[in-house]
Design an enzyme around this catalytic site. Structure first.
Site, short mmCIF file in Angstrom:
data_model
loop_
_atom_site.label_atom_id
_atom_site.label_comp_id
_atom_site.label_asym_id
_atom_site.label_seq_id
_atom_site.Cartn_x
_atom_site.Cartn_y
_atom_site.Cartn_z
N HIS A 26 0.84 -1.21 0.00
CA HIS A 26 0.00 0.00 0.00
C HIS A 26 0.87 1.24 0.00
O HIS A 26 2.05 1.20 0.37
CB HIS A 26 -0.94 0.02 1.22
CG HIS A 26 -0.24 0.24 2.53
ND1 HIS A 26 -0.03 1.49 3.06
CD2 HIS A 26 0.31 -0.63 3.42
CE1 HIS A 26 0.61 1.38 4.22
NE2 HIS A 26 0.83 0.10 4.45
N CYS A 27 0.28 2.36 -0.49
CA CYS A 27 0.97 3.65 -0.41
C CYS A 27 0.20 4.50 0.60
O CYS A 27 -0.44 3.97 1.50
CB CYS A 27 1.05 4.31 -1.79
SG CYS A 27 -0.55 4.58 -2.55
N VAL A 28 0.24 5.81 0.48
CA VAL A 28 -0.39 6.69 1.47
C VAL A 28 -1.91 6.55 1.47
O VAL A 28 -2.55 6.62 2.52
CB VAL A 28 0.01 8.16 1.20
CG1 VAL A 28 -0.65 9.09 2.22
CG2 VAL A 28 1.52 8.32 1.27
N ARG A 30 -3.70 4.19 -1.07
CA ARG A 30 -4.25 3.09 -1.87
C ARG A 30 -3.65 1.73 -1.53
O ARG A 30 -2.46 1.64 -1.23
CB ARG A 30 -3.99 3.36 -3.36
CG ARG A 30 -4.85 4.43 -3.96
CD ARG A 30 -4.25 4.96 -5.25
NE ARG A 30 -3.13 5.86 -4.99
CZ ARG A 30 -2.28 6.28 -5.92
NH1 ARG A 30 -2.42 5.89 -7.15
NH2 ARG A 30 -1.31 7.11 -5.61
#
Length: 471
Positions: A26-28, A30
């Site tokens: 995951h990113c910030v 999504r």
């Protein structure tokens, strides 16, 4: 039992079950998946889940928009529930990249090189915008700039310009760092390579044309072989190709030179060989190719500006969907270096604003509260230059807002191109974009922006009255 267990179970089911997941990270905001088969995803079921704000596929990754903060908890819950191993972003990228065709892989490579340096370029563009306001004639006083009337501000403007210009003057250094890293070499060598191509001892690239006319281009005489002693300020292709060569030479040497001698031999040999190749062959050839690419775009926009502006305005958003928009950032930078400004980047601003306006119209048209909220937040994001939430979360989902945005962007793009709007730098691709436009062209730029706001909004709102989806 986790607080989001039911929602996470529904997400896993909607993306084809845990057996369809190759890897996940995951990113910030999504969740990012590498899936075996994206055809098994039930998008309708996925986007009906309360914590899901949208989903889209890009560069071989399937991404589910959750939101800042919450995405960490959802990811942890999913790892616990499915037993999938935690993957790094690089592992996900590698898994996704394996499924791409050669063209997609080339586009993704460009994206991976330019995205890390984009903040520096945008920051430089914003600071150059401040300098434009201070030094542009006719903004505050008729026929005169602010610094001409208030001479005590002239040195401050000059200092701002120096700070702003740094990222563009030493652009090959930034690209060298990012490109050599991407190609598997040492980042530090990439920086040295890039800075070597803009060394002060070389003839500045911006003075090359004038020196050529006078027949005063300095040369190195290598045993009777003449090599032009020219720098590559603002150029993109020479450092991109040289970075690839440097990384491959470094990898070749590291495999063959014993560890004890690597520090003494690898970097000096790699830089020396690449340096010779850069000045003798890579630089001159890619410089010519870069100028040829620039000339093609300039001739199209000079001879048929209405068609050029209309088509680029209409097609920019679909290019974002495919990821191909990344191929145009090097063209923008090349245009700035060769002609003093890009006519493509202002059209990008029109496209981003148009996508935001279409999403904003959906806020008024929709009956569903979740869609209203998503439409508003994604519209604000698009107005500040980030269009993915608006495009993937709202506009593409209902199609007609996306087409309305393309229509508005095409008309706005045609208008500003006919009025020869150019940007001497790249800034924020949204409402603050005017800071990067030459001040003499602010008036047509603002009219174009008004078109990009009104046309998509009106079209989307009117078309929504004939659709059933605006629940």
């Amino acid at each position: 039992m986790g607080a989001y267990e039911q929602s996470v179970a529904k997400i896993v089911e909607a993306i084809g079950g845990k057996e369809n997941i190759v890897a996940a990270t995951h990113c910030v905001t999504r969740l990012r998946f590498a899936l075996k088969d994206e055809g098994k995803v039930d998008k309708e079921a996925l986007e009906s889940i309360d914590i899901v704000k949208g989903s889209f596929s890009a560069n071989g990754q399937f991404q589910v928009v959750i939101g800042q903060g919450l995405v960490d908890k959802v990811y942890n819950e999913m790892v616990e529930m499915t037993g999938i191993g935690r993957a790094t972003k690089q592992e996900i990228k590698d898994a996704a990249e394996a499924k791409l065709n050669p063209l997609q892989r080339a586009i993704k490579t460009l994206a991976d090189i330019f995205i890390p340096i984009l903040p520096a370029i945008v920051t430089a563009g914003l600071l150059m915008g401040i300098n434009n306001i201070l030094t542009g004639p006719g903004i505050f006083y008729e026929g005169k700039s602010f610094v001409e009337v208030h001479k005590e501000w002239a040195d401050l403007a000059s200092m701002i310009n120096l700070i702003a210009n740094t990222a563009f003057v030493f652009l090959p250094g930034l690209i060298g760092w990012s490109a050599v890293t991407k190609f598997g070499g040492s980042p530090l060598l990439g920086i040295v390579l890039g800075l070597m191509l803009v060394h002060p001892d070389l003839l500045n690239a911006w003075g090359w044309g004038a020196a050529k006319e006078k027949g005063e281009i300095p040369i190195w005489n290598l045993f009777g072989f003449e090599v032009q002693k020219v720098g590559y300020q603002g150029q993109v292709l020479p450092v991109l190709v040289a970075s690839y060569v440097l990384a491959k030479i470094e990898q070749f040497l590291r495999k063959r030179i014993p560890d004890a001698f690597q520090l003494l031999l690898v970097a000096p040999l790699a830089l020396l060989i690449t340096g010779f190749l850069a000045f003798i062959a890579i630089g001159p050839i890619t410089f010519a190719i870069g100028n040829a690419i620039t000339n093609v775009f300039v001739s199209i926009f000079d001879n048929v500006p209405a068609i050029g502006g209309f088509l680029y305005g209409a097609l920019y958003a679909p290019l974002v969907v495919t990821g191909m928009h990344h191929t145009f950032l090097p063209v923008d930078l090349q245009l700035i270096a060769s002609t003093g400004g890009t006519f493509l980047w202002p059209i990008l601003v029109m496209s981003n604003v148009a996508q935001g306006s279409a999403a904003l119209a959906m806020m008024f048209a929709a009956k569903d509260e979740k869609l209203k909220g998503l439409s508003f937040t994604s519209a604000v994001s698009a107005y500040l230059g980030i269009t993915e939430p608006a495009m993937f979360g709202v506009n593409l989902r209902f199609r007609y807002p996306f087409i309305s945005a393309m229509t508005g962007a095409a008309i706005a793009g045609m208008f500003i191109t006919l009025n020869k709007v150019i940007a001497p730098s790249i800034g924020v691709g949204g409402l603050p974009g005017f800071l990067s436009i030459v001040p003499q062209k602010w008036a047509p730029f603002f009219i174009g922006m008004a078109i990009a706001i009104i046309v998509p909004f009106a079209l989307t709102f009117v078309l929504s009255k004939f659709r059933k989806e605006n629940r």
